[in-house]
Write a protein that holds these residues in place. Structure first.
Motif, PDB file in Angstrom:
ATOM      1  N   LYS A  66       1.101  -1.138  -0.211  1.00 38.45           N
ATOM      2  CA  LYS A  66      -0.432   0.044  -0.080  1.00 38.45           C
ATOM      3  C   LYS A  66       1.112   1.042   0.395  1.00 38.45           C
ATOM      4  O   LYS A  66       1.890   1.334   0.334  1.00 38.45           O
ATOM      5  CB  LYS A  66      -0.438   0.187   1.455  1.00 38.45           C
ATOM      6  CG  LYS A  66      -1.727   1.519   1.112  1.00 38.45           C
ATOM      7  CD  LYS A  66      -2.909   1.284   2.567  1.00 38.45           C
ATOM      8  CE  LYS A  66      -2.085   1.748   3.679  1.00 38.45           C
ATOM      9  NZ  LYS A  66      -3.043   1.602   5.177  1.00 38.45           N
ATOM     10  N   SER A 193      -8.766  11.783  15.504  1.00 33.96           N
ATOM     11  CA  SER A 193      -6.823  11.525  14.749  1.00 33.96           C
ATOM     12  C   SER A 193      -6.614  11.849  16.504  1.00 33.96           C
ATOM     13  O   SER A 193      -7.214  12.936  16.947  1.00 33.96           O
ATOM     14  CB  SER A 193      -6.399  11.874  13.762  1.00 33.96           C
ATOM     15  OG  SER A 193      -6.773  12.761  13.953  1.00 33.96           O
ATOM     16  N   SER A 220     -13.019   2.348  11.063  1.00 34.02           N
ATOM     17  CA  SER A 220     -11.945   1.558  10.844  1.00 34.02           C
ATOM     18  C   SER A 220     -11.561   2.212  12.594  1.00 34.02           C
ATOM     19  O   SER A 220     -11.277   3.394  12.212  1.00 34.02           O
ATOM     20  CB  SER A 220     -11.283   1.547  10.109  1.00 34.02           C
ATOM     21  OG  SER A 220     -11.042   3.386   9.712  1.00 34.02           O
ATOM     22  N   GLN A 222      -6.645   3.244  12.817  1.00 34.07           N
ATOM     23  CA  GLN A 222      -5.244   2.808  11.807  1.00 34.07           C
ATOM     24  C   GLN A 222      -4.159   2.996  13.135  1.00 34.07           C
ATOM     25  O   GLN A 222      -4.383   4.341  13.252  1.00 34.07           O
ATOM     26  CB  GLN A 222      -5.229   3.258  11.031  1.00 34.07           C
ATOM     27  CG  GLN A 222      -3.425   3.358   9.962  1.00 34.07           C
ATOM     28  CD  GLN A 222      -3.426   3.916   8.873  1.00 34.07           C
ATOM     29  OE1 GLN A 222      -4.533   3.495   8.023  1.00 34.07           O
ATOM     30  NE2 GLN A 222      -3.359   4.959   9.013  1.00 34.07           N
ATOM     31  N   THR A 223      -3.537   2.412  13.594  1.00 31.45           N
ATOM     32  CA  THR A 223      -1.832   2.907  13.819  1.00 31.45           C
ATOM     33  C   THR A 223      -1.223   2.400  13.284  1.00 31.45           C
ATOM     34  O   THR A 223      -0.915   1.308  13.051  1.00 31.45           O
ATOM     35  CB  THR A 223      -2.648   2.110  15.713  1.00 31.45           C
ATOM     36  OG1 THR A 223      -2.167   0.600  16.003  1.00 31.45           O
ATOM     37  CG2 THR A 223      -4.381   2.118  16.349  1.00 31.45           C
ATOM     38  N   GLN A 224      -0.125   3.425  14.252  1.00 32.07           N
ATOM     39  CA  GLN A 224       1.385   2.770  13.816  1.00 32.07           C
ATOM     40  C   GLN A 224       2.603   3.505  14.493  1.00 32.07           C
ATOM     41  O   GLN A 224       2.015   4.738  15.453  1.00 32.07           O
ATOM     42  CB  GLN A 224       1.465   4.357  12.335  1.00 32.07           C
ATOM     43  CG  GLN A 224       1.449   5.451  12.495  1.00 32.07           C
ATOM     44  CD  GLN A 224       1.130   5.438  10.591  1.00 32.07           C
ATOM     45  OE1 GLN A 224       0.343   5.205   9.733  1.00 32.07           O
ATOM     46  NE2 GLN A 224       2.088   6.037  10.250  1.00 32.07           N
ATOM     47  N   GLN A 240       2.277  -0.126  10.921  1.00 27.02           N
ATOM     48  CA  GLN A 240       1.162   0.461  10.263  1.00 27.02           C
ATOM     49  C   GLN A 240       0.244  -0.860  10.896  1.00 27.02           C
ATOM     50  O   GLN A 240       0.553  -2.148   9.933  1.00 27.02           O
ATOM     51  CB  GLN A 240       0.592   0.868   9.548  1.00 27.02           C
ATOM     52  CG  GLN A 240      -0.805   1.713   9.330  1.00 27.02           C
ATOM     53  CD  GLN A 240      -1.086   2.035   8.024  1.00 27.02           C
ATOM     54  OE1 GLN A 240      -1.737   1.253   7.149  1.00 27.02           O
ATOM     55  NE2 GLN A 240      -0.956   3.372   7.075  1.00 27.02           N
ATOM     56  N   TRP A 241      -0.636  -0.535  11.577  1.00 24.64           N
ATOM     57  CA  TRP A 241      -2.235  -1.655  11.412  1.00 24.64           C
ATOM     58  C   TRP A 241      -3.092  -1.005  11.679  1.00 24.64           C
ATOM     59  O   TRP A 241      -3.497  -0.143  11.423  1.00 24.64           O
ATOM     60  CB  TRP A 241      -1.957  -2.378  12.881  1.00 24.64           C
ATOM     61  CG  TRP A 241      -3.246  -3.595  13.451  1.00 24.64           C
ATOM     62  CD1 TRP A 241      -3.307  -4.573  12.596  1.00 24.64           C
ATOM     63  CD2 TRP A 241      -4.218  -3.225  13.914  1.00 24.64           C
ATOM     64  NE1 TRP A 241      -4.468  -5.229  12.671  1.00 24.64           N
ATOM     65  CE2 TRP A 241      -5.242  -4.681  13.728  1.00 24.64           C
ATOM     66  CE3 TRP A 241      -4.299  -2.533  15.443  1.00 24.64           C
ATOM     67  CZ2 TRP A 241      -6.120  -4.799  15.071  1.00 24.64           C
ATOM     68  CZ3 TRP A 241      -5.212  -2.736  16.721  1.00 24.64           C
ATOM     69  CH2 TRP A 241      -5.861  -4.362  15.737  1.00 24.64           C
ATOM     70  N   PHE A 242      -4.289  -1.398  10.078  1.00 31.77           N
ATOM     71  CA  PHE A 242      -5.411  -0.991  10.203  1.00 31.77           C
ATOM     72  C   PHE A 242      -5.995  -2.391  10.196  1.00 31.77           C
ATOM     73  O   PHE A 242      -5.960  -3.393   9.990  1.00 31.77           O
ATOM     74  CB  PHE A 242      -6.116  -1.117   8.310  1.00 31.77           C
ATOM     75  CG  PHE A 242      -6.854  -0.565   7.727  1.00 31.77           C
ATOM     76  CD1 PHE A 242      -7.262   0.777   7.890  1.00 31.77           C
ATOM     77  CD2 PHE A 242      -7.904  -1.341   7.569  1.00 31.77           C
ATOM     78  CE1 PHE A 242      -8.342   1.218   7.505  1.00 31.77           C
ATOM     79  CE2 PHE A 242      -9.009  -0.828   7.295  1.00 31.77           C
ATOM     80  CZ  PHE A 242      -9.453   0.371   7.212  1.00 31.77           C
ATOM     81  N   GLU A 247     -11.224   0.432   3.700  1.00 33.22           N
ATOM     82  CA  GLU A 247      -9.406   0.789   3.892  1.00 33.22           C
ATOM     83  C   GLU A 247      -9.144   1.612   2.310  1.00 33.22           C
ATOM     84  O   GLU A 247      -8.760   1.736   2.003  1.00 33.22           O
ATOM     85  CB  GLU A 247      -8.783  -0.123   4.132  1.00 33.22           C
ATOM     86  CG  GLU A 247      -6.995   0.045   4.046  1.00 33.22           C
ATOM     87  CD  GLU A 247      -5.820  -1.059   4.369  1.00 33.22           C
ATOM     88  OE1 GLU A 247      -4.841  -0.474   4.890  1.00 33.22           O
ATOM     89  OE2 GLU A 247      -6.883  -2.054   3.705  1.00 33.22           O
ATOM     90  N   SER A 257      -8.254  -6.633   8.450  1.00 27.41           N
ATOM     91  CA  SER A 257      -7.052  -5.919   8.539  1.00 27.41           C
ATOM     92  C   SER A 257      -5.830  -6.705   8.920  1.00 27.41           C
ATOM     93  O   SER A 257      -5.142  -7.787   8.488  1.00 27.41           O
ATOM     94  CB  SER A 257      -7.470  -7.064  10.363  1.00 27.41           C
ATOM     95  OG  SER A 257      -6.843  -7.401  11.616  1.00 27.41           O
TER      96      SER A 257
END
Length: 273
Positions: A66, A193, A220, A222-224, A240-242, A247, A257
């Motif tokens: 991505k 955010s 959703s 999203q953390t990073q 990064q985790w989504f 997405e 995920s």
């Protein structure tokens, strides 16, 4: 029908315009926060990440890359009436099945927009940006594969401490439900955010939460975590985790995920939203 979503943001902008903007001298300092940037600059994170799914078997077709390209152009060197600065913005996000045999792009989402941004200081000297934007997002395809929607968005983003930056953003969506049935249910009406500087100049963490219109479903997270290997350079190594929906637009109804690793170029200063 959208008035109930618009009313909170009318109140927010009224408060900032009438009670939370401090003396004129500080307004000039707030404007300088935008003017010290080049007129052409990074908008959202620019990144190149590769990763694997956590909720399905890892195969050549489920792992992917991505990447995102995002920039903005400030149109004037002086604020308009009311202290607003006009911007053009563009973000493009792509999903590349690089591990598949023919290495196709499964999806590309295009997100151009226009915005006006009002910098000011909250009480306590907290730099804040109030933004009104109109944006289009689509995947540039036709027939049954077409995904498209527009939004009128309102946001506030504030550096509430040397380590914390928080933001809230809401929008009025305009969706063709014939071609995109139920899309509004998944993109929702807003997001929140936060960014925390774990070790300023080296380590930071970002969280982006989007609420779908369902009570507990959709939406959703999203953390990073970002690490800057060289203090004087503006790129980071990012994990990064989504998890959640939308997405990408093509499969907005599918729950994803994904855990990804790669590099990110961030705005040099606090982003406008």
């Amino acid at each position: 029908m959208y008035f109930k979503y618009l009313l909170p943001f009318i109140i927010l902008f009224s408060i900032t315009a009438n009670s939370q903007i401090v003396e004129e001298k500080k307004n000039f300092r707030a404007a300088d926060s935008l003017l010290k940037e080049h007129s052409f600059s990074v908008h959202r994170d620019n990144y190149f990440l590769t990763g694997v799914p956590l909720n399905e078997p890892i195969t050549r077709n489920s792992a992917d890359v991505k990447y995102q390209i995002s920039f903005k152009q400030r149109l004037t060197g002086k604020p308009w009436v009311g202290g607003f600065f006009p911007y053009l913005m563009y973000t493009q996000k792509a999903f590349w099945d690089i591990y598949a045999s023919s290495k196709p792009f499964s999806e590309i989402n295009f997100n151009p927009g226009v915005a006006i941004v009002r910098p000011f200081y909250l009480k306590g000297g907290r730099l804040t940006y109030a933004t009104i934007s109109f944006e289009h997002e689509s995947n540039g395809r036709d027939s049954i594969y077409s995904r498209t929607w527009n939004m009128l968005a309102f946001s506030l983003k504030s550096q509430i401490s040397p380590r914390w930056t928080v933001g809230i953003r809401g929008w009025i969506p305009f969706v063709d439900n014939e071609d995109n049935p139920g899309l509004t249910k998944y993109v929702g009406y807003g997001e929140a955010s936060a960014t925390y500087q774990i070790k300023p100049g080296r380590w930071s963490a970002d969280v982006l939460f989007r609420k779908g219109s369902g009570l507990i479903n959709y939406g959703s997270l999203q953390t990073q975590v970002n690490w800057k290997p060289y203090k004087n350079e503006n790129y980071y190594i990012t994990l990064q985790w989504f998890v959640g929906y939308t997405e990408s637009l093509i499969d907005y109804q599918e729950h994803k995920s994904m855990l990804r690793l790669g590099f990110t170029i961030k705005p040099e200063n606090m982003g406008i939203f």
